[in-house]
Each structure stands twice: as structure tokens, then as C-alpha cells.
Write a protein that holds these residues in place. Structure first.
Motif, PDB file in Angstrom:
ATOM      1  N   THR A 136      44.661  11.932  24.039  1.00 20.43           N
ATOM      2  CA  THR A 136      45.826  12.485  24.732  1.00 20.43           C
ATOM      3  C   THR A 136      45.551  13.988  24.848  1.00 20.43           C
ATOM      4  O   THR A 136      44.423  14.421  24.665  1.00 20.43           O
ATOM      5  N   ASN A 137      46.582  14.769  25.095  1.00 15.97           N
ATOM      6  CA  ASN A 137      46.376  16.216  25.141  1.00 15.97           C
ATOM      7  C   ASN A 137      46.441  16.843  23.746  1.00 15.97           C
ATOM      8  O   ASN A 137      46.326  18.062  23.608  1.00 15.97           O
ATOM      9  N   ALA A 138      46.624  16.003  22.708  1.00 17.12           N
ATOM     10  CA  ALA A 138      46.752  16.532  21.347  1.00 17.12           C
ATOM     11  C   ALA A 138      45.380  16.838  20.757  1.00 17.12           C
ATOM     12  O   ALA A 138      44.396  16.161  21.064  1.00 17.12           O
ATOM     13  N   SER A 139      45.328  17.834  19.893  1.00 17.74           N
ATOM     14  CA  SER A 139      44.064  18.158  19.240  1.00 17.74           C
ATOM     15  C   SER A 139      43.664  17.015  18.304  1.00 17.74           C
ATOM     16  O   SER A 139      44.506  16.238  17.850  1.00 17.74           O
ATOM     17  N   PHE A 140      42.378  16.895  18.051  1.00 19.42           N
ATOM     18  CA  PHE A 140      41.861  15.830  17.203  1.00 19.42           C
ATOM     19  C   PHE A 140      40.671  16.379  16.431  1.00 19.42           C
ATOM     20  O   PHE A 140      40.081  17.397  16.814  1.00 19.42           O
ATOM     21  N   THR A 141      40.346  15.684  15.329  1.00 21.35           N
ATOM     22  CA  THR A 141      39.325  16.207  14.430  1.00 21.35           C
ATOM     23  C   THR A 141      38.239  15.166  14.220  1.00 21.35           C
ATOM     24  O   THR A 141      38.523  13.985  14.016  1.00 21.35           O
ATOM     25  N   ILE A 142      36.998  15.614  14.316  1.00 21.01           N
ATOM     26  CA  ILE A 142      35.836  14.783  13.987  1.00 21.01           C
ATOM     27  C   ILE A 142      35.126  15.512  12.847  1.00 21.01           C
ATOM     28  O   ILE A 142      34.661  16.648  13.038  1.00 21.01           O
ATOM     29  N   GLY A 143      35.063  14.893  11.681  1.00 20.93           N
ATOM     30  CA  GLY A 143      34.481  15.584  10.523  1.00 20.93           C
ATOM     31  C   GLY A 143      35.248  16.875  10.280  1.00 20.93           C
ATOM     32  O   GLY A 143      36.473  16.842  10.101  1.00 20.93           O
ATOM     33  N   ASP A 144      34.538  18.011  10.294  1.00 21.63           N
ATOM     34  CA  ASP A 144      35.233  19.289  10.085  1.00 21.63           C
ATOM     35  C   ASP A 144      35.353  20.095  11.380  1.00 21.63           C
ATOM     36  O   ASP A 144      35.534  21.302  11.344  1.00 21.63           O
ATOM     37  N   ILE A 145      35.242  19.408  12.531  1.00 18.92           N
ATOM     38  CA  ILE A 145      35.381  20.094  13.827  1.00 18.92           C
ATOM     39  C   ILE A 145      36.664  19.616  14.516  1.00 18.92           C
ATOM     40  O   ILE A 145      36.835  18.415  14.757  1.00 18.92           O
ATOM     41  N   THR A 146      37.564  20.548  14.801  1.00 12.61           N
ATOM     42  CA  THR A 146      38.817  20.216  15.488  1.00 12.61           C
ATOM     43  C   THR A 146      38.713  20.662  16.944  1.00 12.61           C
ATOM     44  O   THR A 146      38.366  21.811  17.232  1.00 12.61           O
ATOM     45  N   LEU A 147      38.994  19.720  17.837  1.00 16.92           N
ATOM     46  CA  LEU A 147      38.889  19.976  19.275  1.00 16.92           C
ATOM     47  C   LEU A 147      40.270  19.918  19.919  1.00 16.92           C
ATOM     48  O   LEU A 147      41.026  18.963  19.684  1.00 16.92           O
ATOM     49  N   GLN A 148      40.568  20.911  20.733  1.00 17.81           N
ATOM     50  CA  GLN A 148      41.800  20.921  21.518  1.00 17.81           C
ATOM     51  C   GLN A 148      41.448  20.537  22.956  1.00 17.81           C
ATOM     52  O   GLN A 148      40.726  21.282  23.630  1.00 17.81           O
ATOM     53  N   PRO A 149      41.918  19.376  23.441  1.00 14.49           N
ATOM     54  CA  PRO A 149      41.657  19.043  24.852  1.00 14.49           C
ATOM     55  C   PRO A 149      42.350  20.053  25.784  1.00 14.49           C
ATOM     56  O   PRO A 149      43.463  20.493  25.512  1.00 14.49           O
ATOM     57  N   ILE A 150      41.673  20.382  26.863  1.00 18.05           N
ATOM     58  CA  ILE A 150      42.204  21.310  27.867  1.00 18.05           C
ATOM     59  C   ILE A 150      42.227  20.577  29.205  1.00 18.05           C
ATOM     60  O   ILE A 150      41.174  20.354  29.809  1.00 18.05           O
ATOM     61  N   PRO A 151      43.414  20.166  29.689  1.00 19.33           N
ATOM     62  CA  PRO A 151      43.460  19.468  30.984  1.00 19.33           C
ATOM     63  C   PRO A 151      43.010  20.380  32.127  1.00 19.33           C
ATOM     64  O   PRO A 151      43.471  21.516  32.253  1.00 19.33           O
ATOM     65  N   LEU A 152      42.083  19.853  32.940  1.00 24.04           N
ATOM     66  CA  LEU A 152      41.515  20.593  34.068  1.00 24.04           C
ATOM     67  C   LEU A 152      41.523  19.694  35.289  1.00 24.04           C
ATOM     68  O   LEU A 152      41.606  18.461  35.163  1.00 24.04           O
ATOM     69  N   LEU A 153      41.385  20.304  36.461  1.00 24.26           N
ATOM     70  CA  LEU A 153      41.237  19.519  37.694  1.00 24.26           C
ATOM     71  C   LEU A 153      39.826  19.712  38.240  1.00 24.26           C
ATOM     72  O   LEU A 153      39.280  20.817  38.220  1.00 24.26           O
ATOM     73  N   HIS A 154      39.272  18.597  38.746  1.00 24.90           N
ATOM     74  CA  HIS A 154      37.889  18.534  39.249  1.00 24.90           C
ATOM     75  C   HIS A 154      38.000  17.881  40.616  1.00 24.90           C
ATOM     76  O   HIS A 154      37.954  16.663  40.721  1.00 24.90           O
ATOM     77  N   GLY A 155      38.309  18.698  41.670  1.00 22.54           N
ATOM     78  CA  GLY A 155      38.747  18.099  42.922  1.00 22.54           C
ATOM     79  C   GLY A 155      40.072  17.395  42.646  1.00 22.54           C
ATOM     80  O   GLY A 155      40.962  17.957  42.009  1.00 22.54           O
ATOM     81  N   GLY A 156      40.186  16.146  43.052  1.00 25.58           N
ATOM     82  CA  GLY A 156      41.420  15.403  42.825  1.00 25.58           C
ATOM     83  C   GLY A 156      41.471  14.692  41.485  1.00 25.58           C
ATOM     84  O   GLY A 156      42.393  13.912  41.227  1.00 25.58           O
ATOM     85  N   MET A 157      40.540  14.965  40.617  1.00 26.76           N
ATOM     86  CA  MET A 157      40.384  14.164  39.392  1.00 26.76           C
ATOM     87  C   MET A 157      40.820  14.970  38.171  1.00 26.76           C
ATOM     88  O   MET A 157      40.521  16.162  38.068  1.00 26.76           O
ATOM     89  N   ASP A 158      41.506  14.296  37.240  1.00 25.25           N
ATOM     90  CA  ASP A 158      41.823  14.914  35.947  1.00 25.25           C
ATOM     91  C   ASP A 158      40.603  14.811  35.051  1.00 25.25           C
ATOM     92  O   ASP A 158      40.034  13.727  34.889  1.00 25.25           O
ATOM     93  N   VAL A 159      40.223  15.935  34.462  1.00 17.16           N
ATOM     94  CA  VAL A 159      39.120  15.939  33.497  1.00 17.16           C
ATOM     95  C   VAL A 159      39.577  16.768  32.293  1.00 17.16           C
ATOM     96  O   VAL A 159      40.617  17.426  32.337  1.00 17.16           O
ATOM     97  N   LEU A 160      38.791  16.727  31.237  1.00 16.23           N
ATOM     98  CA  LEU A 160      39.121  17.508  30.044  1.00 16.23           C
ATOM     99  C   LEU A 160      38.057  18.566  29.769  1.00 16.23           C
ATOM    100  O   LEU A 160      36.857  18.287  29.858  1.00 16.23           O
ATOM    101  N   GLY A 161      38.525  19.769  29.451  1.00 16.35           N
ATOM    102  CA  GLY A 161      37.696  20.728  28.741  1.00 16.35           C
ATOM    103  C   GLY A 161      38.068  20.645  27.275  1.00 16.35           C
ATOM    104  O   GLY A 161      38.998  19.918  26.897  1.00 16.35           O
ATOM    105  N   PHE A 162      37.373  21.375  26.437  1.00 14.90           N
ATOM    106  CA  PHE A 162      37.678  21.358  25.004  1.00 14.90           C
ATOM    107  C   PHE A 162      37.563  22.762  24.445  1.00 14.90           C
ATOM    108  O   PHE A 162      36.651  23.521  24.802  1.00 14.90           O
TER     109      PHE A 162
END
Ligand SMILES: [Zn+2]
Ligand SMILES: [Zn+2]
Ligand SMILES: [Zn+2]
Length: 254
Positions: A136-162
Motif C-alpha cells: 500500500t502507500n504505508a512504509s514497510f520494513t525488510i530486515g533493518d531497512i525501512t522503505l516509504q513508497p512514493i506514488p508516482l505517475l509514469h505516463g498514465g500508469m501508477d508506479v512507486l518510488g521509494f
């Protein structure tokens, strides 16, 4: 933690087959661009963003013997094309690889690699063993790395940055919504799509990327997903001092 640029090239890779332009025939190693992907590595945790079409070569070049998680930005083939080469990781650990992506991304992975999910009759050939996790748009953690998804647009498509701490990775985008821009304030390092000099319907051009840099004001920006229209040495001479082209193997200390 380190972020390592595994690939800085657009979907064809650079050089592009069939092309003899100045970049495709350049002997500068920074003009050799594998498909776009990023490695995040702490002492305890290894995360790969996207299994590019050059994934196997990238894992060998950087001696990535263990992966704690694969995070997908979107389902374009240059970002998912190395998925089958996740097989050796499960051979080694006996455990599935944790894979994270938006529901649409995971659906396309299922339909592109149906044999990995029991969606076609098994043939006896080995298949990638993965555990899929919907983002989802919520942050999540893998091991000791926490990633915040960043909603972006790629033409007409939703994509994620982090975003991870003060480093953000925003490839394959040509529009950053205002709410996402607020998630990208106070960055030390921004890795941002900057395909080529002239406009493109789904990627930031370099001038458009520079306008984003002006708004977000990170300490340093590296442009990625670069096409063969951009010669590294020539572009570096034209960019402002706080903006550089990424190149394959670039290590960013976080
Ligand atoms: Zn791409
Ligand atoms: Zn070329
Ligand atoms: Zn894309």
C-alpha cells in the motif's frame, strides 16, 4: 547502508542493439548502461529494487549471494524481466524470496510467469520460489531497512518510488503528485528519472528532471534510466554542480 546503481539504462539498455550512435559506440564505461535497478545493502539486509532484464549479470557483478527482499516499482518488462533468475536464491536457502509490489504489479508478474504460481500444468522444470506481498502507500520494513513508497505517475500508469531515510529512488516517472513531493523533502540524495534531453510521454526529460530538483532541492541528484541519446561526458558538462548522471556501479553511502 549503501545504495548501488545496478543499472542506469533505459529499457533497451545502452548500447542499444542495431545502433552505431556516439553513445552506443562510446568506450567510456559510464556509457554502458544495464537496465535500471538499485541495490540497497546494510550489514544485515540486502534489498533489490526491480529484477531487471539484466538481473543475473547484475547479481554476479555485485556478488549478491543472498536477497532479503525484492521490491518492484512497476511491471514494465525492463523491471521484471529477470524474475526467473530468482530461482538460485531459493535453491540456496530453501525459503521463498519475499517479493513486494503494488497489486497490479504482482498480477502482471503472475500472468507473465504463470509457471511460478501453479497457474499452468507443472512441467518438472524448476521455478522461482517467491512469497508475494502487496504494497500500500504505508512504509514497510525488510530486515533493518525501512522503505516509504512514493506514488508516482509514469505516463498514465501508477508506479512507486521509494524513500529510505534521506535517500529516494524515483525511476520511471514523468509526474510527481504534490502529496508525493511532500514525502521527498529534506533529501540528501535523490535518484530520479532523466531519460534524455527532449520530452517523452512517460519519462522525465533532463530539463523536466532539473525542474523537479529545483522544487525538491535535494543535496545531490543522480539521473537514471538514461537513453542512448545522452553521452555521459557531454551531459555532465551541461548539468548544474549538484546534479549528475548515475552510472552502473555507482555506490551511494547512506
Ligand atoms: Zn523502465
Ligand atoms: Zn545509440
Ligand atoms: Zn516503465
Amino acid at each position: 547502508m549503501q545504495a548501488v546503481v545496478l543499472g542506469s539504462g533505459t529499457s533497451t539498455g545502452v548500447p542499444s542493439v542495431c545502433c552505431t550512435c556516439a553513445t552506443c559506440t562510446s568506450t567510456d564505461p559510464r556509457d554502458k548502461r544495464l537496465r535500471t535497478s538499485l541495490l540497497l545493502r546494510s550489514d544485515a539486509t540486502t534489498v533489490v529494487i526491480d529484477t531487471s532484464s539484466d538481473f543475473r549479470q547484475q547479481m554476479l557483478s555485485h556478488a549478491v549471494h543472498h536477497i532479503d527482499g525484492v521490491v518492484f516499482t512497476h511491471h514494465h518488462f525492463d523491471h521484471i524481466g529477470g524474475f526467473d533468475d530468482l530461482r538460485p536464491y531459493a535453491f540456496h536457502t530453501g525459503n521463498p524470496v519475499d517479493v513486494y509490489g503494488m497489486p497490479e504489479t504482482l498480477n502482471v508478474i503472475r500472468s507473465t510467469y504463470p509457471y511460478a504460481f501453479g497457474l499452468v500444468k507443472p512441467t518438472g522444470a524448476s521455478v522461482p520460489q517467491v512469497a508475494l506481498h502487496e504494497l500500500t502507500n504505508a512504509s514497510f520494513t525488510i530486515g533493518d531497512i525501512t522503505l516509504q513508497p512514493i506514488p508516482l505517475l509514469h505516463g498514465g500508469m501508477d508506479v512507486l518510488g521509494f524513500r529510505v531515510a534521506d535517500v529516494a529512488y524515483c525511476t520511471d516517472t514523468n509526474a510527481i503528485p504534490q502529496a508525493s513531493r511532500e514525502l521527498l523533502r529534506g533529501l540528501r540524495v535523490l535518484i530520479l528519472d532523466g531519460l534524455r534531453w527532449n520530452e517523452h510521454p512517460t519519462h522525465f526529460s533532463i530539463p523536466e528532471a532539473l525542474a523537479v530538483v529545483e522544487d525538491l532541492n535535494p543535496d545531490i541528484t543522480y539521473l537514471t534510466h538514461i537513453s542512448h541519446n545522452v553521452l555521459h561526458r557531454d551531459a555532465e558538462s551541461k548539468l548544474p554542480p549538484n546534479v549528475h548522471l548515475a552510472f552502473d556501479g555507482l555506490v551511494i553511502e547512506c
